[in-house]
Structures are given as C-alpha cells and as structure tokens.
Design an enzyme around this catalytic site. Sequence first.
Site, short mmCIF file in Angstrom:
data_model
loop_
_atom_site.label_atom_id
_atom_site.label_comp_id
_atom_site.label_asym_id
_atom_site.label_seq_id
_atom_site.Cartn_x
_atom_site.Cartn_y
_atom_site.Cartn_z
CB CYS A 97 36.11 37.23 38.91
SG CYS A 97 37.56 37.23 37.86
CD GLU A 98 36.99 32.36 44.07
OE1 GLU A 98 36.63 32.95 45.09
OE2 GLU A 98 36.96 31.13 43.95
CG HIS A 99 38.31 32.06 38.61
ND1 HIS A 99 36.99 31.87 38.29
CD2 HIS A 99 38.59 31.18 39.61
CE1 HIS A 99 36.49 30.90 39.04
NE2 HIS A 99 37.43 30.47 39.86
CG HIS A 100 40.34 36.09 35.10
ND1 HIS A 100 39.16 35.39 35.16
CD2 HIS A 100 41.14 35.43 34.22
CE1 HIS A 100 39.22 34.35 34.35
NE2 HIS A 100 40.41 34.34 33.77
CD GLN A 138 26.44 36.78 39.08
OE1 GLN A 138 27.19 37.26 38.24
NE2 GLN A 138 25.14 36.65 38.89
CG HIS A 166 31.21 37.85 35.57
ND1 HIS A 166 31.75 37.09 36.57
CD2 HIS A 166 29.91 38.00 35.86
CE1 HIS A 166 30.80 36.78 37.44
NE2 HIS A 166 29.67 37.32 37.03
CB CYS A 168 37.29 37.76 33.79
SG CYS A 168 35.91 36.79 34.37
ZN LIG Z 1 37.27 35.87 36.06
#
Ligand SMILES: [Zn+2]
Length: 205
Positions: A97-100, A138, A166, A168
């Site tokens: 994931c691009e956030h975590h 996603q 996910h 995260c």
């Molecule tokens: Zn994430």
Amino acid sequence: MTSNVHSLERVKLPRMQSDRPDRADVEAAFRTIIEWTGDDPERDGLIDTPARLARAFEEFFAGYAQDPIDILQKTFEETEGYDEMIVLRGIRFESHCEHHMAPIIGRAWVAYVPSGRVVGISKLARVVEVYAKRLQIQEKMTAQVANTINDVLKPQGVGVIIKAEHHCMTTRGVHKPESDLVTSRMLGCFRDNPLTRQEFLSMVD
Ligand SMILES: [Zn+2]
C-alpha cells in the site's frame, strides 16, 4: 462492488535512472531506520540487513521498470471468431500500500470478451503482476488493470475483481484480521449487459 476510480491515471514513470538514489543511499536510509527503532545496525544479525532490504525492495517494486502495454502487444487473431468471455480466475498477487508500504495480499479475477484480438492468458496475469509491484491502493490497481486491457485489446468489455487483505489494517492500525477488501471495475459489455456481468460474478468465489 464498484470502484470509484473512473479514469486510468497513467503512472508517471519514475525519474530517469541517473536521477535516482543509488543502492548505497538506500542502504544508508535503512541503517537510519534500524537505528531509529532503537537497535544497533552494526551488530552481527543486522549488519547485512540494509543490503538485503534493498534487494527485497527491488523485487517488491519491480513493476516500475515494466510497461504493461508492451505485455499485451502480442495478440492472436486466428481464433475462429471466438467471442465469448475469457476469464483468468484467482490470480494471486502481492503488492504494497502506498500509505504504509505494508503488504496487500490478494487475488484478482480478470475477464474480457474479445473483439478479434485475443492475448495469451499468462499475459493477463503479468499485467496484474506489473501493477502489483508498485506502490498501490487497491481501487487504483483494479482500474489500471481493467483500463490497460481495454485500451490495448479494445475488446467488447473487461471485468476485473480484486479481493485482498491489507496488512496496514490487519497487523497495525485497527487490527482487523480476516477482513478483505473487494473492488471491481466493469467496462463495456460488463457494465452494460447484466447477463455478462452476472456470468462473470458467478465465476468469482
Ligand atoms: Zn496502508
């Protein structure tokens, strides 16, 4: 099961090779992270970890060096006019994931109804793989896979469903293991014809 992503955001491919940090920079960054956790990057067990991490990241993000449009270029035309649905089911993938930068582990179902041009089935899996090996959300990945197949093969329609866990949210944050996220993107006859959509959905478990 609908995706909110309506347009293919062409991934701006990364900066030129010469602008990118080199491996020594990346290993130094990982050493800093290890120190920041409170551990000693010079101790035996950790001394080679930054180098290993750099190699692992090369593998996790190998998709930036590949062009999914190229993968779909070679098509078969001698298909005796085959114009029924083609479905590749349950393609396993690993993404981040691009956030975590936490793992996203899931499966993809990719279907299309050809309009003359048919592609080797492994190519559908490779398109999933290329987009998975980039920093992702996603919803975006689902749209990218569908839109690329649609743009290159120009079929009567494309359907993509992705189900993924996910990390995260399973191993950090709200800690909800065993929940998965389902996204879909339906184009052409998969969007317009309820029977086509239903036929596809019946093949997704
Ligand atoms: Zn994430």
